[in-house]
Design a protein around this motif. Sequence first.
Motif, short mmCIF file in Angstrom:
data_model
loop_
_atom_site.label_atom_id
_atom_site.label_comp_id
_atom_site.label_asym_id
_atom_site.label_seq_id
_atom_site.Cartn_x
_atom_site.Cartn_y
_atom_site.Cartn_z
N GLU A 158 0.83 -1.20 0.00
CA GLU A 158 0.00 0.00 0.00
C GLU A 158 0.86 1.26 0.00
O GLU A 158 0.57 2.23 -0.70
N LEU A 159 1.95 1.25 0.79
CA LEU A 159 2.84 2.41 0.80
C LEU A 159 3.48 2.62 -0.56
O LEU A 159 3.54 3.74 -1.07
N ALA A 160 3.94 1.53 -1.16
CA ALA A 160 4.57 1.65 -2.48
C ALA A 160 3.60 2.23 -3.50
O ALA A 160 3.96 3.08 -4.32
N GLU A 161 2.35 1.78 -3.44
CA GLU A 161 1.36 2.29 -4.38
C GLU A 161 1.05 3.77 -4.13
O GLU A 161 0.84 4.54 -5.06
N GLN A 162 1.07 4.18 -2.87
CA GLN A 162 0.87 5.60 -2.56
C GLN A 162 2.00 6.45 -3.12
O GLN A 162 1.78 7.56 -3.60
N LEU A 163 3.22 5.94 -3.07
CA LEU A 163 4.37 6.71 -3.52
C LEU A 163 4.31 7.03 -5.01
O LEU A 163 4.87 8.04 -5.45
N VAL A 164 3.65 6.19 -5.79
CA VAL A 164 3.59 6.41 -7.24
C VAL A 164 2.20 6.85 -7.69
O VAL A 164 1.94 6.92 -8.89
#
Length: 578
Positions: free
Chosen positions: A21-27
């Motif tokens: 979820e964090l990775a998806e938020q970053l992009v």
Amino acid sequence: MSWQSGRRLLVLGGIRSGKSELAEQLVSDAAQVRYVATAAGSDDPDWRARVAAHRERRPAGWSIEEIGSDPHRLVTLLGEAKPDETLLVDDLGGWLTATLDAAGAWDENARAVDVEPLAAAVRDCPAAALVLVSPEVGLSVVAHTTAGRLFTDRIGEINRAVADACDAVAFVVAGQPTWVKGADPRGAGARTFAAGPVRTPAPAEPAAQVATPAPEPTESIVTDPGLLAWSETDTMLLPALDAAAPGTTTGMPTIAVGMSLPMPDEAASAAAGERLSTLDVAGAGFGALAPVVRFAAGTQGLPIPRPWQNVRLLLLHADHAGDVAAGESPATAARRLDDAERGEGTLALLAGAAGAAVQTVRCPGAVGAIEDADALSDAEVDAALRYGWELAESAVDAGTDLIVLGAGGAGADAAAAAVIAATANGEAAALLGRVVVPGGRIDDLAWMRRCGAVRDALHRVRSRSSDPRAVLAALGGADHAVATGVLLGAASRRTPVLLDGPVGVAAALVARDFGAQTRHWILLPDTGGHPAVRLGADVLGVTPVLDLKLGLGEGATALAALPMLRSALTLAATLPGA
């Protein structure tokens, strides 16, 4: 995107920790995202449900590439990425499993996974941004099976190698990310080592409005209290770094004449220059900005360099005693420094327009006049050099991809002219610019006093002018020594520096005597019409990019030129060939 492009981030976490979820938020704000799914297919219902949940979260506009059946494609895919796309790889644990399955290598003796090609592909990936997700399983008990131990060992090796290749690493626990390398690229409370506040000013208001834009609230960071004091004198605000002190970089090399530092990638620089001639532009080409593209390519090691996104201005401040400060008011210099720390004034306007952070560094002023005595002791020079090195490393660890070196303070430029005269065999009268006092009046008497002070200082140290440490101690002062350390530290971390004004050029000349490679990591936007800067640039072999004769001071000239330099890199990275 919501964070600086050109960055490589690794997100670690345990099962259901929230790492994906964090990775998806970053992009989430990127225009083009390619989602690289690494897991192989499975008939297990629970696994299929997990995959389906991932798919439902992804925006419809993302392109999906599944490599579970061909895990070896990951390295090739990273190398073939486009400069305008963002890659999200989820996750390296699935990739490792697929790789071991494909090789039939689930036993203790197998070494089916070569980590270095993957780390190199991450490091050299030309994508605008790259985010990788990987499981952290090393905190659990040792597995009871051969396959379990093999997976734990291999994923640990992969995580270490990829983390080393990335600009920032997050570790997610119970949905809460902790940035174990670099800072949160979204700007949420990141902690960085700093000597003064680090401020990212708000973008400048449109030209039709006259109000000075207020900066966004930022955290004011002060020096780690665990660092040793520079000296027992109360006015010595800058700390010395001790190798054993908390917060310092262990393994910092001894700063000595003849240091061996990295060099930019000449092949990447040449390839970038050749590519410029193929770009589809209506006019004659990039002109004086072509060397900027080649410089960026060499320092980034990429034939298609990325525009700098995370820029930090290090504003060094120190007042100098004696007649080198004739015609300048320490109170005026202090007011400008206070303005910069509050996010006001010239620097704040230009930094806001350029999207650059401003970090102030209050250096101790010289106790005595350089015409009569040395500005620093040898021990203080060493402390300031190491402190500057640490400032550069801290900036790079926080994700900075370009450092701007600025300086202010009464007498700083005249003392820099003395350093340039000593290292470049110049004449004091020819290197000191006119003294302009408030109201625009030329103060010739102050200029003559400066000339006399620099002349006497050079005469006093004539037998020591070949020793860079002695030059800094006798003529430069703490701000010049810190600036020299910044240049050496930045070169050691392969990070370019924009110079601005006499202090930066003087530091570059001294840094060259410690490590000749440093001059290949510096770029000079403009001489500002200053005679000492022109001479120093000639001796360094550095050609100013522009000839606007901007003399805005304290790093403002470099910030004013930055948008134009970035424009060249943006065009070079995105224009198609003719």
